[in-house]
Each structure stands twice: as structure tokens, then as C-alpha cells.
Design a protein around this motif. Structure first.
Motif, PDB file in Angstrom:
ATOM      1  N   ALA A 198       0.835  -1.202   0.000  1.00 33.88           N
ATOM      2  CA  ALA A 198       0.000   0.000   0.000  1.00 33.88           C
ATOM      3  C   ALA A 198       0.870   1.252   0.000  1.00 33.88           C
ATOM      4  CB  ALA A 198      -0.926  -0.005   1.212  1.00 33.88           C
ATOM      5  N   MET A 199       1.970   1.224   0.721  1.00 34.90           N
ATOM      6  CA  MET A 199       2.862   2.373   0.768  1.00 34.90           C
ATOM      7  C   MET A 199       3.472   2.653  -0.606  1.00 34.90           C
ATOM      8  SD  MET A 199       6.110   3.004   3.329  1.00 34.90           S
ATOM      9  CE  MET A 199       7.072   1.697   2.572  1.00 34.90           C
ATOM     10  N   LYS A 200       3.642   1.593  -1.417  1.00 34.52           N
ATOM     11  CA  LYS A 200       4.185   1.751  -2.764  1.00 34.52           C
ATOM     12  C   LYS A 200       3.112   2.028  -3.806  1.00 34.52           C
ATOM     13  CE  LYS A 200       8.401   1.108  -1.497  1.00 34.52           C
ATOM     14  NZ  LYS A 200       9.386   2.215  -1.574  1.00 34.52           N
ATOM     15  N   GLY A 201       1.871   2.183  -3.357  1.00 40.49           N
ATOM     16  CA  GLY A 201       0.793   2.513  -4.283  1.00 40.49           C
ATOM     17  C   GLY A 201       0.166   1.332  -4.984  1.00 40.49           C
ATOM     18  N   CYS A 202       0.488   0.113  -4.584  1.00 37.75           N
ATOM     19  CA  CYS A 202      -0.059  -1.100  -5.210  1.00 37.75           C
ATOM     20  C   CYS A 202      -1.309  -1.537  -4.447  1.00 37.75           C
ATOM     21  CB  CYS A 202       0.991  -2.207  -5.224  1.00 37.75           C
ATOM     22  SG  CYS A 202       2.551  -1.760  -6.012  1.00 37.75           S
ATOM     23  N   GLN A 203      -2.412  -0.838  -4.675  1.00 37.10           N
ATOM     24  CA  GLN A 203      -3.600  -1.037  -3.866  1.00 37.10           C
ATOM     25  C   GLN A 203      -4.242  -2.408  -4.077  1.00 37.10           C
ATOM     26  OE1 GLN A 203      -4.499   0.997  -1.483  1.00 37.10           O
ATOM     27  NE2 GLN A 203      -2.797   2.356  -1.984  1.00 37.10           N
ATOM     28  N   GLU A 204      -4.348  -2.845  -5.323  1.00 40.13           N
ATOM     29  CA  GLU A 204      -4.971  -4.138  -5.587  1.00 40.13           C
ATOM     30  C   GLU A 204      -4.141  -5.272  -4.997  1.00 40.13           C
ATOM     31  OE1 GLU A 204      -5.747  -4.649  -9.706  1.00 40.13           O
ATOM     32  OE2 GLU A 204      -7.129  -2.938  -9.852  1.00 40.13           O
ATOM     33  N   GLU A 205      -2.816  -5.192  -5.167  1.00 42.79           N
ATOM     34  CA  GLU A 205      -1.941  -6.220  -4.618  1.00 42.79           C
ATOM     35  C   GLU A 205      -1.975  -6.221  -3.097  1.00 42.79           C
ATOM     36  OE1 GLU A 205      -1.214  -4.050  -6.884  1.00 42.79           O
ATOM     37  OE2 GLU A 205      -0.058  -4.915  -8.543  1.00 42.79           O
ATOM     38  N   ALA A 206      -2.062  -5.020  -2.510  1.00 45.13           N
ATOM     39  CA  ALA A 206      -2.116  -4.916  -1.051  1.00 45.13           C
ATOM     40  C   ALA A 206      -3.374  -5.577  -0.506  1.00 45.13           C
ATOM     41  CB  ALA A 206      -2.061  -3.446  -0.626  1.00 45.13           C
ATOM     42  N   LEU A 207      -4.512  -5.310  -1.139  1.00 50.56           N
ATOM     43  CA  LEU A 207      -5.764  -5.915  -0.691  1.00 50.56           C
ATOM     44  C   LEU A 207      -5.731  -7.432  -0.864  1.00 50.56           C
ATOM     45  CD1 LEU A 207      -8.627  -5.658   0.373  1.00 50.56           C
ATOM     46  CD2 LEU A 207      -9.408  -5.221  -1.981  1.00 50.56           C
ATOM     47  N   ALA A 208      -5.156  -7.900  -1.982  1.00 48.65           N
ATOM     48  CA  ALA A 208      -5.057  -9.340  -2.209  1.00 48.65           C
ATOM     49  C   ALA A 208      -4.163  -9.997  -1.152  1.00 48.65           C
ATOM     50  CB  ALA A 208      -4.504  -9.609  -3.612  1.00 48.65           C
ATOM     51  N   SER A 209      -3.065  -9.329  -0.808  1.00 47.82           N
ATOM     52  CA  SER A 209      -2.160  -9.861   0.208  1.00 47.82           C
ATOM     53  C   SER A 209      -2.840  -9.911   1.567  1.00 47.82           C
ATOM     54  CB  SER A 209      -0.899  -8.995   0.284  1.00 47.82           C
ATOM     55  OG  SER A 209      -0.063  -9.410   1.344  1.00 47.82           O
ATOM     56  N   LEU A 210      -3.504  -8.825   1.951  1.00 48.42           N
ATOM     57  CA  LEU A 210      -4.193  -8.790   3.234  1.00 48.42           C
ATOM     58  C   LEU A 210      -5.288  -9.853   3.289  1.00 48.42           C
ATOM     59  CD1 LEU A 210      -4.477  -7.313   5.953  1.00 48.42           C
ATOM     60  CD2 LEU A 210      -6.170  -5.825   4.855  1.00 48.42           C
ATOM     61  N   THR A 211      -5.972 -10.053   2.158  1.00 47.55           N
ATOM     62  CA  THR A 211      -7.029 -11.063   2.100  1.00 47.55           C
ATOM     63  C   THR A 211      -6.464 -12.457   2.365  1.00 47.55           C
ATOM     64  OG1 THR A 211      -8.306  -9.731   0.535  1.00 47.55           O
ATOM     65  CG2 THR A 211      -8.820 -12.085   0.657  1.00 47.55           C
ATOM     66  N   ARG A 212      -5.293 -12.755   1.797  1.00 48.93           N
ATOM     67  CA  ARG A 212      -4.674 -14.061   2.030  1.00 48.93           C
ATOM     68  C   ARG A 212      -4.302 -14.244   3.505  1.00 48.93           C
ATOM     69  NH1 ARG A 212       0.077 -15.480  -2.006  1.00 48.93           N
ATOM     70  NH2 ARG A 212      -0.051 -17.394  -0.743  1.00 48.93           N
ATOM     71  N   PHE A 213      -3.879 -13.184   4.165  1.00 47.67           N
ATOM     72  CA  PHE A 213      -3.517 -13.279   5.577  1.00 47.67           C
ATOM     73  C   PHE A 213      -4.737 -13.351   6.500  1.00 47.67           C
ATOM     74  CE2 PHE A 213       0.691 -11.180   4.461  1.00 47.67           C
ATOM     75  CZ  PHE A 213       1.454 -12.306   4.772  1.00 47.67           C
ATOM     76  N   ARG A 214      -5.898 -12.890   6.025  1.00 50.43           N
ATOM     77  CA  ARG A 214      -7.088 -12.810   6.889  1.00 50.43           C
ATOM     78  C   ARG A 214      -8.224 -13.736   6.448  1.00 50.43           C
ATOM     79  NH1 ARG A 214      -3.489 -10.582   9.180  1.00 50.43           N
ATOM     80  NH2 ARG A 214      -3.404  -8.393   9.816  1.00 50.43           N
ATOM     81  N   LYS A 215      -8.104 -14.371   5.296  1.00 53.80           N
ATOM     82  CA  LYS A 215      -9.186 -15.183   4.730  1.00 53.80           C
ATOM     83  C   LYS A 215      -9.611 -16.289   5.699  1.00 53.80           C
ATOM     84  CE  LYS A 215     -10.405 -17.661   0.482  1.00 53.80           C
ATOM     85  NZ  LYS A 215      -9.895 -18.160  -0.830  1.00 53.80           N
ATOM     86  N   ASN A 216     -10.910 -16.508   5.767  1.00 54.31           N
ATOM     87  CA  ASN A 216     -11.541 -17.548   6.604  1.00 54.31           C
ATOM     88  C   ASN A 216     -11.554 -17.191   8.093  1.00 54.31           C
ATOM     89  OD1 ASN A 216     -11.939 -19.185   4.306  1.00 54.31           O
ATOM     90  ND2 ASN A 216      -9.940 -20.153   4.573  1.00 54.31           N
ATOM     91  N   LYS A 217     -10.926 -16.093   8.469  1.00 49.92           N
ATOM     92  CA  LYS A 217     -10.939 -15.655   9.867  1.00 49.92           C
ATOM     93  C   LYS A 217     -11.618 -14.294  10.024  1.00 49.92           C
ATOM     94  CE  LYS A 217      -8.784 -19.249  11.445  1.00 49.92           C
ATOM     95  NZ  LYS A 217      -9.408 -20.201  12.390  1.00 49.92           N
ATOM     96  N   PHE A 218     -11.646 -13.529   8.954  1.00 46.86           N
ATOM     97  CA  PHE A 218     -12.280 -12.220   8.961  1.00 46.86           C
ATOM     98  C   PHE A 218     -13.241 -12.142   7.784  1.00 46.86           C
ATOM     99  CE2 PHE A 218      -8.408 -11.633  11.303  1.00 46.86           C
ATOM    100  CZ  PHE A 218      -8.699 -10.697  12.289  1.00 46.86           C
ATOM    101  N   SER A 219     -14.305 -11.397   7.944  1.00 47.59           N
ATOM    102  CA  SER A 219     -15.257 -11.217   6.850  1.00 47.59           C
ATOM    103  C   SER A 219     -14.671 -10.259   5.817  1.00 47.59           C
ATOM    104  CB  SER A 219     -16.577 -10.648   7.384  1.00 47.59           C
ATOM    105  OG  SER A 219     -16.390  -9.320   7.867  1.00 47.59           O
ATOM    106  N   GLU A 220     -15.279 -10.248   4.637  1.00 44.16           N
ATOM    107  CA  GLU A 220     -14.814  -9.344   3.586  1.00 44.16           C
ATOM    108  C   GLU A 220     -14.934  -7.889   4.026  1.00 44.16           C
ATOM    109  OE1 GLU A 220     -15.730  -8.314  -1.143  1.00 44.16           O
ATOM    110  OE2 GLU A 220     -16.722 -10.006  -0.134  1.00 44.16           O
ATOM    111  N   THR A 221     -15.981  -7.584   4.771  1.00 41.03           N
ATOM    112  CA  THR A 221     -16.156  -6.213   5.271  1.00 41.03           C
ATOM    113  C   THR A 221     -15.040  -5.839   6.235  1.00 41.03           C
ATOM    114  OG1 THR A 221     -18.559  -6.400   5.048  1.00 41.03           O
ATOM    115  CG2 THR A 221     -17.712  -4.667   6.511  1.00 41.03           C
ATOM    116  N   GLU A 222     -14.680  -6.755   7.126  1.00 36.35           N
ATOM    117  CA  GLU A 222     -13.613  -6.484   8.093  1.00 36.35           C
ATOM    118  C   GLU A 222     -12.265  -6.307   7.392  1.00 36.35           C
ATOM    119  OE1 GLU A 222     -15.029  -8.781  12.145  1.00 36.35           O
ATOM    120  OE2 GLU A 222     -14.311  -9.986  10.452  1.00 36.35           O
ATOM    121  N   ILE A 223     -12.026  -7.118   6.367  1.00 40.29           N
ATOM    122  CA  ILE A 223     -10.769  -6.996   5.613  1.00 40.29           C
ATOM    123  C   ILE A 223     -10.703  -5.659   4.889  1.00 40.29           C
ATOM    124  CG2 ILE A 223      -9.405  -7.952   3.712  1.00 40.29           C
ATOM    125  CD1 ILE A 223     -10.528 -10.718   4.470  1.00 40.29           C
TER     126      ILE A 223
END
Length: 521
Positions: A217-242
Motif C-alpha cells: 500500500a505504501m508503494k501505491g499497489c492497492q490491488e496487490e495490497a488488498l489481495a495480500s491482506l485477504t490471504r492473511f485474513r481469509k476464513n478468519k475475517f469477513s470481507e467487510t472487516e478486511i
């Protein structure tokens, strides 16, 4: 035990991807403990002294000169400093994963040099090069861990840095104790090399884990940042929380005006305050006696000539692991400051008793035993307090854009302090120089007291805070000692003043920002 661990939220927040990433990062840290404790053990080996030392014509015993021990333990920190700078630059520009891959490949080169060392100059050169790896590791590991771990367990996970050092030390000390001096330095170098092949595992595995979403996110790669965060939070957090967490990360980054240059660490009162907290944390980490035990513990115990030094180092390493686990369990429940106070008090007591016993002329076996016991007590206190918590503070306190440069600067202070202490230690311990022996405990004990004063007045309590919320508290000009008593709500983020209960917290209300003060019982 389950209820005590419940505050960490492992089951609720750690999915398989996050767990695997944390474990892979932890594996990379074994080698620092193996190197530091390994060469601590090596100095006490008779075969090592015979191979690399000099023969005393009077006693007919081989010994290692103080000046060479200073070089052997001090010069590797040149490589450490280079590694910190390189690791921070690579981590900041090309990402946390690239830094870990690069350092792992480099370690294989340094290991080869150490394994083939036939003389002590060759060995020293290899060790300096190996410390480039260790410096890069320090530059990236705590930051990477802090950026991907949910705030409930961040202190616990960053504490694995110290735990892995203890595990690496226990392994090498156990080998030395079981084999009875290893018989030759060559045998030790082979074992050293085998364990240093561990980074090859990291080099291969690191590309299977996501990059830090905050770095992306700091480098401006918003889509990649969200995809990365999703992989770290998937199945434990809802899409809204992510999405909400991603929004907070972006908000924190866009709100900051820093560009990550050295001078901007001191551009205003708040950034200067954050920088100095991290710098002095790293300074006190190395000036409170830990290096006496970790670098010269076995050598010092051998000089006392009443007990097998490898027995002590194994016991000490095992106790460090227990202490580190205790610290990891406490730091997210009791807070960073309280854990340092607990460990620091134990450490201070051990050092002053050890130093006082050193004043006894011609000590008997009982006195010598007490000195060694106090060295163990001091190490136990250090491993509960400063050892794991310093890395947590260094990773949490800097702002996002200044995290790499602040951590790099503080780590260089850390290294310079380590060099000064380790280089001077043989002259403090041995004749014909200061010959203080265990009386150095009085020096380090005084530094311990100073460190606790620093923690009380200057170290903010950041347990349970998102990294972006820590930024808000600094921007709100909340006094450092009140960080743990402030509750953040949406109004604070909108800069709306809403004091709930001023009571005796006038300094907090003066912040001019929306804060809610939680009075602890």
C-alpha cells in the motif's frame, strides 16, 4: 492456560497462510542465536585455544589474547552494520520478501567461508561476512512480523525473534556439552555450516507467502495490497472487516507527510520523540549486561575454574527459552512497559549481587557458584524484559513511512553499542588491564536502573493498538505515559474533541484531540 492465551486470539485471527508465514520467518532467526552462542561456546573450548591461541611458556597452557578476543567479538559488528543498511534499503525498495531471499542466499556464501577457515584471520573474515546476513535479518524480521500480525498478538509474534535466538543457542550449547568440547574447531565449523544451511529453506519458501500489505500500500499497489491482506485474513475475517482494515492502512499512509528521509525523523516534536524512543530502546538493550553473558559467559565461567562452562551455557539457554515464552505470553496482556519493569528489576538485582560478590578477595567455591547463579538470574530477567520487548517497541513506535529509516538508524546505534561493549569487555574482565571480573555487574546494574527510569517516562504503551492508531496517538500529542489509558473512537479520527472524564488526566485533555480516557483499576 487456554483462558490465559485467549487474549491473543490465535484461533479467531490466524489462518494457515499467516501461520506458515510466521513460522517461516521464525526459522530464519535460528542462525543468529546459533552464531552468537556458538562462538561464545567456542571461546571456552580447549581445542579452540590450542588451534588459534598462544602457548604460555610458564603455565604450558594455551590462551586467547585479550586484543584478539576483542577483534573476534567486535569486528563482526562491522558486517552487522552493513547488513542493517543493506537490509533496510532492500526491504524498503523491493519488499520484505526480497530482503529475506537476498539475506538467505548471502548466508550460504558466508557459511562456506567459515567452514573452510584454516586460520583465525580466515575465520574472522568469514564471521564478519556472516554478520551481514544477521544485520539484514534484524532489519526486516520484526518489521515484517509487525505488519502482518493482528494487533492482539503482535507482541507475542514479534517476540519470536528472541525465542528463535534462544533455540539456536540451546542447540549449539547442547551439542558442545554432549560431545565434550567437540574435540576440534573443525568439528564445530562443520556443525556450524550445517545449521547455517537453514536459510536455504527460507530462500525457497519465502516466495510462497504474501508480501506485506502495508508495504504494498505504501508503494501505491492497492490491488496487490488488498489481495495480500485477504490471504492473511481469509476464513478468519469477513470481507467487510478486511476492507475496513485495508481502508485504515490506506488512511494512515495518506495522512502522513513524511517521505522517509533521515532529517524528517527530526522534523517536528512528535517525530523526534518517536525516533528517540526507538534509539534509546536499542541503546539500553545492549548496555544492561546481556552481552557479558551471551558473548563471554562460557569464557568467563571457564576462568572461574570450578564447573564445566558448557553445563552452564546449556542451562542458561534452556532458561532463556522459558523466560522468552513467558514474556511472549505476558506482553500482550500486561503491556510492554510492565513486562520490561518485571524483567528489568530481576536483571538489576542479579547484576548488583554479582558485582557485590566480585568484591570478595580470593572467593571460594560457594562465592563462585553464587556469581554464576547471578549471571543466570540476570540473563533470565533480560530475556523476560528487554530482549523481546525492545524489538516490539522498535517495530511499533515509528510511523509507517519512516519505519524503515527509523529502524535502520536505531539498529546502527544498537550495533555501535554492541561493538563498544564487546570490544571493551576483555579489557574490563582480564588482567593486566582492569581485571574487574564479575565486578562489571555494578556497571551494568547502574545502566539497568537508568533504563527503567527511561521506560517509566518515555516508552508508550502500545499493546492492542493498530499501527495506524499508534500514529493517531502521537499526532494527538498524548503524553507518552498516558498511551495505555486512551480509547480511540471514530471521533478521534475526525479530530473531534470529546473528553469523557478528565479527572486527573489534564495532560491528556490538553492534547486537543478526541480521546477517551480509560481509568485502570
Amino acid at each position: 492456560m487456554v483462558s490465559f492465551l485467549g487474549h491473543l486470539g490465535f484461533r479467531e485471527t490466524f489462518n494457515s497462510t499467516l501461520t506458515f508465514t510466521i513460522m517461516l520467518i521464525a526459522v530464519s532467526q535460528f542462525n543468529f542465536g546459533f552464531d552468537q552462542q556458538g562462538f561464545n561456546t567456542t571461546q571456552a573450548m580447549s581445542a579452540f585455544a590450542k588451534h588459534y591461541g598462544w602457548l604460555n611458556p610458564k603455565t604450558k597452557e594455551y590462551y586467547l589474547e585479550s586484543w584478539w578476543l576483542s577483534l573476534f567479538t567486535g569486528l563482526p559488528y562491522i558486517g552487522f552494520g552493513i547488513g542493517i543498511i543493506l537490509g533496510s534499503m532492500v526491504s524498503n525498495r523491493w519488499g520484505r520478501r526480497m530482503c529475506m531471499f537476498t539475506m538467505s542466499v548471502w548466508s550460504l556464501i558466508a557459511t562456506t567461508i567459515i567452514m573452510t577457515a584454516n586460520n583465525r584471520d580466515h575465520l574472522l573474515a568469514g564471521r564478519i561476512l556472516a554478520y551481514i546476513y544477521i544485520g539484514m535479518e534484524l532489519a526486516v524480521v520484526p518489521i515484517f512480523q509487525s505488519e502482518i500480525t493482528p494487533e492482539k498478538a503482535r507482541g507475542f509474534i514479534v517476540g519470536t525473534y528472541q525465542l528463535s535466538l534462544g533455540v539456536g543457542g540451546l542447540v549449539v550449547n547442547g551439542i558442545a556439552r554432549a560431545t565434550g568440547d567437540l574435540n576440534s574447531p573443525a568439528a564445530f565449523r562443520i556443525i556450524y555450516g550445517l545449521f547455517y544451511l537453514v536459510p536455504a529453506t527460507v530462500a525457497c519458501g519465502i516466495w510462497f507467502v504474501p508480501e506485506s500489505p502495508r508495504w504494498l500500500a505504501m508503494k501505491g499497489c492497492q490491488e496487490e495490497a488488498l489481495a495480500s491482506l485477504t490471504r492473511f485474513r481469509k476464513n478468519k475475517f469477513s470481507e467487510t472487516e478486511i476492507n475496513d482494515e485495508m481502508a485504515k492502512i490506506n488512511y494512515g499512509i495518506t495522512r502522513e507527510v513524511e517521505k522517509g528521509t533521515f532529517m524528517e525523523m527530526f522534523q517536528n516534536k512528535q517525530t523526534t520523540k518517536r525516533t528517540l524512543v526507538v534509539i534509546f530502546t536499542n541503546f539500553f538493550l545492549q548496555t544492561t549486561g546481556s552481552l557479558f553473558a551471551s558473548v563471554y559467559g562460557a569464557y568467563f565461567t571457564k576462568q572461574l575454574a570450578f564447573i564445566n562452562p558448557f553445563t552452564i551455557t546449556v542451562s542458561n539457554s534452556a532458561l532463556q527459552i522459558v523466560a522468552c515464552i513467558l514474556a511472549m505470553l505476558m506482553v500482550d496482556k500486561l503491556g510492554r512497559r510492565n513486562v520490561i519493569f518485571i524483567g528489568g528489576s530481576i536483571q538489576t538485582a542479579g547484576l548488583f549481587v554479582m558485582g557485590g560478590l566480585g568484591l570478595v578477595t580470593n572467593p571460594n567455591v560457594a562465592i563462585k557458584s553464587a556469581i554464576v547463579a547471578m549471571m543466570v538470574v540476570m540473563t533470565f530477567g533480560f530475556t523476560i524484559g528487554w530482549a523481546p520487548v525492545s524489538h516490539i517497541i522498535s517495530a511499533e513506535v515509528p510511523s509507517m513511512r519512516l519505519r524503515d529509516i527509523t529502524y535502520r538508524t536505531a539498529s546502527i546505534v544498537n550495533i555501535a553499542t554492541q561493538f563498544a561493549v564487546t570490544f571493551s569487555m576483555p579489557y574490563l574482565l582480564n588482567a593486566p588491564y582492569a581485571a574487574l571480573g564479575s565486578k562489571v555487574g555494578l556497571i551494568f546494574g547502574s545502566m539497568c536502573i537508568s533504563s527503567l527510569v527511561f521506560v517509566f517516562f518515555c516508552v508508550p504503551e502500545c499493546k492492542g493498538r493498530k499501527l495506524e492508531d499508534i500514529d493517531l496517538l502521537f499526532e494527538s500529542k498524548v503524553p507518552l505515559r498516558h498511551f495505555g489509558r486512551v480509547r480511540i473512537d471514530d471521533a478521534l479520527r475526525e479530530r473531534y474533541v470529546k473528553p469523557v472524564d478528565q479527572g486527573n488526566d489534564e495532560d491528556v485533555s490538553k492534547a486537543g484531540m478526541a480521546v477517551q480516557v480509560e481509568h485502570s483499576a
